[in-house]
Design a protein around this motif. Structure first.
Motif, PDB file in Angstrom:
ATOM      1  N   ALA A  94       3.941 -12.063  21.166  1.00 52.13           N
ATOM      2  CA  ALA A  94       3.044 -12.066  20.017  1.00 52.13           C
ATOM      3  C   ALA A  94       3.491 -13.052  18.945  1.00 52.13           C
ATOM      4  N   ASP A  95       4.789 -13.194  18.767  1.00 53.88           N
ATOM      5  CA  ASP A  95       5.308 -14.091  17.728  1.00 53.88           C
ATOM      6  C   ASP A  95       4.960 -15.552  17.995  1.00 53.88           C
ATOM      7  N   ILE A 151      -0.331  -0.199  16.203  1.00 55.51           N
ATOM      8  CA  ILE A 151       0.175  -1.571  16.255  1.00 55.51           C
ATOM      9  C   ILE A 151       1.689  -1.526  16.139  1.00 55.51           C
ATOM     10  N   ARG A 172       7.152  -7.553  23.994  1.00 51.03           N
ATOM     11  CA  ARG A 172       5.805  -7.824  23.489  1.00 51.03           C
ATOM     12  C   ARG A 172       5.851  -8.601  22.183  1.00 51.03           C
ATOM     13  N   ASP A 173       6.789  -8.240  21.317  1.00 53.11           N
ATOM     14  CA  ASP A 173       6.931  -8.965  20.053  1.00 53.11           C
ATOM     15  C   ASP A 173       7.173 -10.448  20.293  1.00 53.11           C
ATOM     16  N   TRP A 182      -0.954  -9.438  11.062  1.00 50.03           N
ATOM     17  CA  TRP A 182      -0.928 -10.723  11.770  1.00 50.03           C
ATOM     18  C   TRP A 182      -0.986 -11.901  10.808  1.00 50.03           C
ATOM     19  N   TRP A 230      -3.395 -12.025  19.600  1.00 46.77           N
ATOM     20  CA  TRP A 230      -2.149 -11.445  19.094  1.00 46.77           C
ATOM     21  C   TRP A 230      -2.111  -9.935  19.349  1.00 46.77           C
ATOM     22  N   LYS A 239       0.547  -7.716  21.406  1.00 46.83           N
ATOM     23  CA  LYS A 239       1.299  -6.716  20.646  1.00 46.83           C
ATOM     24  C   LYS A 239       1.204  -5.327  21.268  1.00 46.83           C
ATOM     25  N   THR A 240       0.040  -5.001  21.829  1.00 50.66           N
ATOM     26  CA  THR A 240      -0.209  -3.641  22.329  1.00 50.66           C
ATOM     27  C   THR A 240      -0.107  -3.505  23.842  1.00 50.66           C
ATOM     28  N   ASP A 266       4.649  -7.995  10.439  1.00 51.84           N
ATOM     29  CA  ASP A 266       5.459  -7.390  11.496  1.00 51.84           C
ATOM     30  C   ASP A 266       6.795  -8.118  11.631  1.00 51.84           C
TER      31      ASP A 266
END
Length: 359
Positions: A130-131, A49, A126-127, A107, A168, A172-173, A112
């Motif tokens: 995801a955020d 992650i 990606r962050d 999460w 999420w 993230k991945t 993170d």
């Protein structure tokens, strides 16, 4: 050319060995799962992650056909496990274990984001995606209920929360993760077998493979300590029950026509209750841990929640429920994700009176 032929032979040999293992634990040659050879691109892998040192393992599950549900003669069987019907499943990866608090808290507690703020590290592309995904509100109490955190399965989340975590995790991945369908879950749990458990029909051996009421000391245990099933999955029986995507419908299996072989069937829910969990838990007797056993959710899983309306994130009384993730070999397009509604959608009645009756 010779190398390619050699690799194909290896894949075929693996499929044969998988079926041989299944037969050794109780399935016959005539009734074992018709598993296809694994595509060469499908291998076990470990996912990290982003912005953390937390990892989880994914196991490749071959596609194939199997008979879903239990026979009338199976001890402990309930009516909602039939009629038995043949189902076709496409290949996917599945988490070797349940999602742990180590993964889930990144999460749910924004760990993170907090880490980036502390280190001054700039968010990746990606962050940034995801955020933007919604995260749970502060929990009512310690959701581990003192049973353990590091290496233990995450529990007490709603199916909606588990789906949001998957959303999420996908952002993230860069890999598409979701909850398994009921059919995928049972197919992976059986791992080529047709017996009540993936290790056979002798419940006295359950302690080698599962944490349940008799051996759990009245709490969940760290993941991956017992023997895996023939396909390398741990804790498919016991420890914590696991969310599936599906709505719970005791008559769903009867909706398939005789002779029809549905591909990746799923019963998408729209209301909050009831939804399906599988596998049985540390608090259950052996019959609830059978491969075919189905568990419907209810509003009793939120009795202690003091919120009005009840939280869409937490099941304060579902200390027995967690989840694991799957990753299909062929990820859906954005349009397919929307059409299939596998992703998180707030239940239409999630904010109504929790004591209501839902069909």
């Amino acid at each position: 050319m010779r190398l390619r032929t050699f690799m194909i032979d290896l894949v075929r040999l693996r499929s044969v060995l998988q079926l041989a293992v299944a037969m050794a634990v109780g399935a016959s040659a005539a009734t074992a799962v018709a598993a296809d050879p694994l595509p060469p691109s499908m291998k076990p892998y470990t996912e990290t992650i982003g912005n953390t040192d937390i990892t989880f393992k994914m196991i490749p599950i071959p596609g194939g056909e199997f008979v879903m549900g239990s026979p009338d003669s199976e001890e402990g069987r309930k009516p909602d496990e039939g009629p038995q019907h043949t189902v076709k499943i496409e290949p996917f990866w599945m988490g070797a274990t349940e999602v742990t608090w180590d993964e889930y808290d990144i999460w749910s507690y924004n760990l993170d984001i907090q880490r980036r703020q502390f280190t001054g590290e700039a968010p990746t592309a990606r962050d940034k995606v995801a955020d933007l995904i919604a995260r749970p509100t502060k929990p009512y109490t310690d959701m581990t209920f003192g049973m353990g955190q590091k290496g233990y399965p995450a529990i007490c989340m709603t199916q909606h929360a588990a789906k949001k975590y998957c959303e999420w995790l996908s952002a993230k991945t860069g890999h598409y993760y979701r909850l398994p369908t009921e059919a995928e879950w049972e197919y992976a749990c059986r791992a080529g077998t047709t017996t009540p458990y993936s290790f056979g029909d002798d419940a006295s051996k359950l302690g080698d493979y599962a944490w349940y009421f008799e051996n759990s000391s009245e709490k969940y245990q760290q993941v991956g300590q017992k023997k895996p099933n023939p396909w390398g999955l741990f804790d498919m029986h016991g420890n914590v029950s696991e969310w599936c995507i599906d709505k719970y419908d005791p008559e769903f299996y009867a909706t398939f026509k005789k002779g029809e072989i549905p591909v990746n069937p799923v019963n998408i829910p729209t209301t909050e209750y009831p939804r399906v969990a599988r596998g049985g838990s540390w608090d259950d007797d052996p019959e609830a841990l059978r491969s075919a056993s189905r568990i419907p959710s209810s509003d009793e899983w939120k009795i202690q929640d003091p919120n009005l309306p009840k939280s869409v994130w937490y099941m304060t009384d579902a200390l027995q429920v967690g989840f694991r993730v799957v990753r299909p070999l062929t990820p859906p397009t954005a349009e397919e994700r929307k059409a299939r509604t596998y992703d998180a959608i707030l239940p239409s009645d999630a904010r109504e009176n929790p004591n209501r009756k839902v069909d």
